[in-house]
Design a protein around this motif. Structure first.
Motif, PDB file in Angstrom:
ATOM      1  N   LYS A   1       1.664  13.391   8.853  1.00 48.21           N
ATOM      2  CA  LYS A   1       0.968  14.678   8.811  1.00 48.21           C
ATOM      3  C   LYS A   1       1.932  15.844   8.950  1.00 48.21           C
ATOM      4  N   ALA A   2       3.056  15.638   9.628  1.00 46.95           N
ATOM      5  CA  ALA A   2       4.031  16.712   9.777  1.00 46.95           C
ATOM      6  C   ALA A   2       4.607  17.102   8.421  1.00 46.95           C
ATOM      7  N   ASP A   3       4.816  16.118   7.555  1.00 44.57           N
ATOM      8  CA  ASP A   3       5.357  16.400   6.220  1.00 44.57           C
ATOM      9  C   ASP A   3       4.267  16.856   5.263  1.00 44.57           C
ATOM     10  N   LYS A   4       3.061  16.384   5.459  1.00 46.65           N
ATOM     11  CA  LYS A   4       1.932  16.651   4.561  1.00 46.65           C
ATOM     12  C   LYS A   4       2.280  16.294   3.122  1.00 46.65           C
ATOM     13  N   ASN A   5       3.050  15.232   2.957  1.00 41.23           N
ATOM     14  CA  ASN A   5       3.492  14.823   1.631  1.00 41.23           C
ATOM     15  C   ASN A   5       2.767  13.553   1.208  1.00 41.23           C
ATOM     16  N   PHE A   6       1.434  13.633   1.180  1.00 39.20           N
ATOM     17  CA  PHE A   6       0.634  12.483   0.803  1.00 39.20           C
ATOM     18  C   PHE A   6       0.241  12.495  -0.663  1.00 39.20           C
ATOM     19  N   GLU A   7       0.534  13.587  -1.364  1.00 38.94           N
ATOM     20  CA  GLU A   7       0.165  13.700  -2.780  1.00 38.94           C
ATOM     21  C   GLU A   7       0.752  12.583  -3.644  1.00 38.94           C
ATOM     22  N   PRO A   8       2.032  12.194  -3.449  1.00 42.45           N
ATOM     23  CA  PRO A   8       2.551  11.103  -4.293  1.00 42.45           C
ATOM     24  C   PRO A   8       1.775   9.795  -4.144  1.00 42.45           C
ATOM     25  N   ILE A   9       1.267   9.523  -2.959  1.00 47.86           N
ATOM     26  CA  ILE A   9       0.483   8.298  -2.753  1.00 47.86           C
ATOM     27  C   ILE A   9      -0.832   8.395  -3.510  1.00 47.86           C
ATOM     28  N   ILE A  10      -1.490   9.540  -3.419  1.00 50.96           N
ATOM     29  CA  ILE A  10      -2.769   9.739  -4.107  1.00 50.96           C
ATOM     30  C   ILE A  10      -2.567   9.654  -5.617  1.00 50.96           C
ATOM     31  N   GLN A  11      -1.520  10.293  -6.120  1.00 49.55           N
ATOM     32  CA  GLN A  11      -1.245  10.261  -7.563  1.00 49.55           C
ATOM     33  C   GLN A  11      -0.906   8.841  -8.021  1.00 49.55           C
ATOM     34  N   TYR A  12      -0.136   8.127  -7.212  1.00 49.42           N
ATOM     35  CA  TYR A  12       0.246   6.760  -7.569  1.00 49.42           C
ATOM     36  C   TYR A  12      -0.982   5.860  -7.663  1.00 49.42           C
ATOM     37  N   LEU A  13      -1.856   5.928  -6.668  1.00 49.84           N
ATOM     38  CA  LEU A  13      -3.041   5.074  -6.679  1.00 49.84           C
ATOM     39  C   LEU A  13      -4.024   5.493  -7.765  1.00 49.84           C
ATOM     40  N   ASP A  14      -4.020   6.771  -8.142  1.00 52.61           N
ATOM     41  CA  ASP A  14      -4.871   7.242  -9.229  1.00 52.61           C
ATOM     42  C   ASP A  14      -4.376   6.708 -10.571  1.00 52.61           C
ATOM     43  N   SER A  15      -3.066   6.605 -10.732  1.00 55.38           N
ATOM     44  CA  SER A  15      -2.502   6.159 -12.015  1.00 55.38           C
ATOM     45  C   SER A  15      -2.292   4.637 -12.088  1.00 55.38           C
ATOM     46  N   HIS A  16      -2.490   3.932 -10.980  1.00 55.78           N
ATOM     47  CA  HIS A  16      -2.324   2.473 -10.960  1.00 55.78           C
ATOM     48  C   HIS A  16      -3.589   1.819 -10.407  1.00 55.78           C
ATOM     49  N   PRO A  17      -4.593   1.613 -11.261  1.00 55.40           N
ATOM     50  CA  PRO A  17      -5.842   0.986 -10.775  1.00 55.40           C
ATOM     51  C   PRO A  17      -5.669  -0.515 -10.548  1.00 55.40           C
ATOM     52  N   ASP A  18      -6.719  -1.138 -10.014  1.00 61.60           N
ATOM     53  CA  ASP A  18      -6.734  -2.595  -9.831  1.00 61.60           C
ATOM     54  C   ASP A  18      -6.664  -3.280 -11.194  1.00 61.60           C
ATOM     55  N   GLU A  19      -6.508  -4.598 -11.174  1.00 57.15           N
ATOM     56  CA  GLU A  19      -6.465  -5.352 -12.424  1.00 57.15           C
ATOM     57  C   GLU A  19      -7.761  -5.233 -13.222  1.00 57.15           C
ATOM     58  N   ASP A  20      -8.876  -5.054 -12.518  1.00 55.00           N
ATOM     59  CA  ASP A  20     -10.154  -4.907 -13.218  1.00 55.00           C
ATOM     60  C   ASP A  20     -10.454  -3.458 -13.589  1.00 55.00           C
ATOM     61  N   GLY A  21      -9.530  -2.539 -13.298  1.00 55.88           N
ATOM     62  CA  GLY A  21      -9.694  -1.132 -13.667  1.00 55.88           C
ATOM     63  C   GLY A  21     -10.298  -0.278 -12.575  1.00 55.88           C
ATOM     64  N   THR A  22     -10.651  -0.861 -11.441  1.00 64.69           N
ATOM     65  CA  THR A  22     -11.224  -0.105 -10.332  1.00 64.69           C
ATOM     66  C   THR A  22     -10.155   0.739  -9.673  1.00 64.69           C
ATOM     67  N   LYS A  23     -10.483   2.012  -9.442  1.00 59.51           N
ATOM     68  CA  LYS A  23      -9.546   2.905  -8.758  1.00 59.51           C
ATOM     69  C   LYS A  23     -10.012   3.116  -7.327  1.00 59.51           C
ATOM     70  N   HIS A  24      -9.078   2.971  -6.397  1.00 60.31           N
ATOM     71  CA  HIS A  24      -9.328   3.264  -4.988  1.00 60.31           C
ATOM     72  C   HIS A  24      -8.418   4.415  -4.631  1.00 60.31           C
ATOM     73  N   VAL A  25      -8.876   5.627  -4.897  1.00 62.56           N
ATOM     74  CA  VAL A  25      -8.052   6.798  -4.657  1.00 62.56           C
ATOM     75  C   VAL A  25      -8.479   7.430  -3.338  1.00 62.56           C
ATOM     76  N   PRO A  26      -7.579   7.419  -2.350  1.00 61.44           N
ATOM     77  CA  PRO A  26      -7.932   8.028  -1.064  1.00 61.44           C
ATOM     78  C   PRO A  26      -7.856   9.550  -1.144  1.00 61.44           C
ATOM     79  N   THR A  27      -8.433  10.185  -0.158  1.00 60.35           N
ATOM     80  CA  THR A  27      -8.364  11.648  -0.079  1.00 60.35           C
ATOM     81  C   THR A  27      -7.423  12.029   1.040  1.00 60.35           C
ATOM     82  N   LEU A  28      -7.163  13.315   1.135  1.00 60.81           N
ATOM     83  CA  LEU A  28      -6.339  13.794   2.249  1.00 60.81           C
ATOM     84  C   LEU A  28      -7.186  13.815   3.484  1.00 60.81           C
TER      85      LEU A  28
END
Length: 115
Positions: free
Chosen positions: A88-115
């Protein structure tokens, strides 16, 4: 002072070496087969997300460490990346959200967390 040395039959030593060598061979083959048949593939995204976390392994997020939090994020069990108190001190969670948004599960399901 008399020291009496007991004689050891060479066949006794040979049998001991053969038995231990045989046991080692049997257990080695058993371990190799167990590794082959019991191997579990882990989702590569878990390691990728874990590398993006601070890797403090403090447990403040409620998980055992950063790897467990990454696994929960990838599987969709954790809904917020901000569970990570150290990050939280860095508040640099955007790369994780972007990564999970662009890499869905094998069946195409996206689990994109929020801040």
């Amino acid at each position: 002072m008399n020291i009496v040395l007991a004689s050891v039959n060479p066949l006794t030593i040979l049998w001991a070496v053969l038995i231990l060598g045989g046991l080692g061979l049997v257990f080695g083959v058993a371990l190799a087969l167990a590794e082959k048949f019991l191997h579990v593939e882990e989702d590569h995204r878990i390691d990728d997300v874990a590398k993006m976390l601070p890797n403090a392994n403090c447990g403040a997020c409620g998980y055992a460490g950063c790897h467990d939090l990454a696994e929960a994020l990838v599987k969709g069990e954790a809904k917020k990346v901000s569970l990570c108190k150290v990050g939280k001190a860095d508040k640099n969670f955007e790369p994780i959200i972007q990564y999970l948004d662009s890499h869905p599960d094998e069946d195409g399901t996206k689990h994109v967390p929020t801040l």
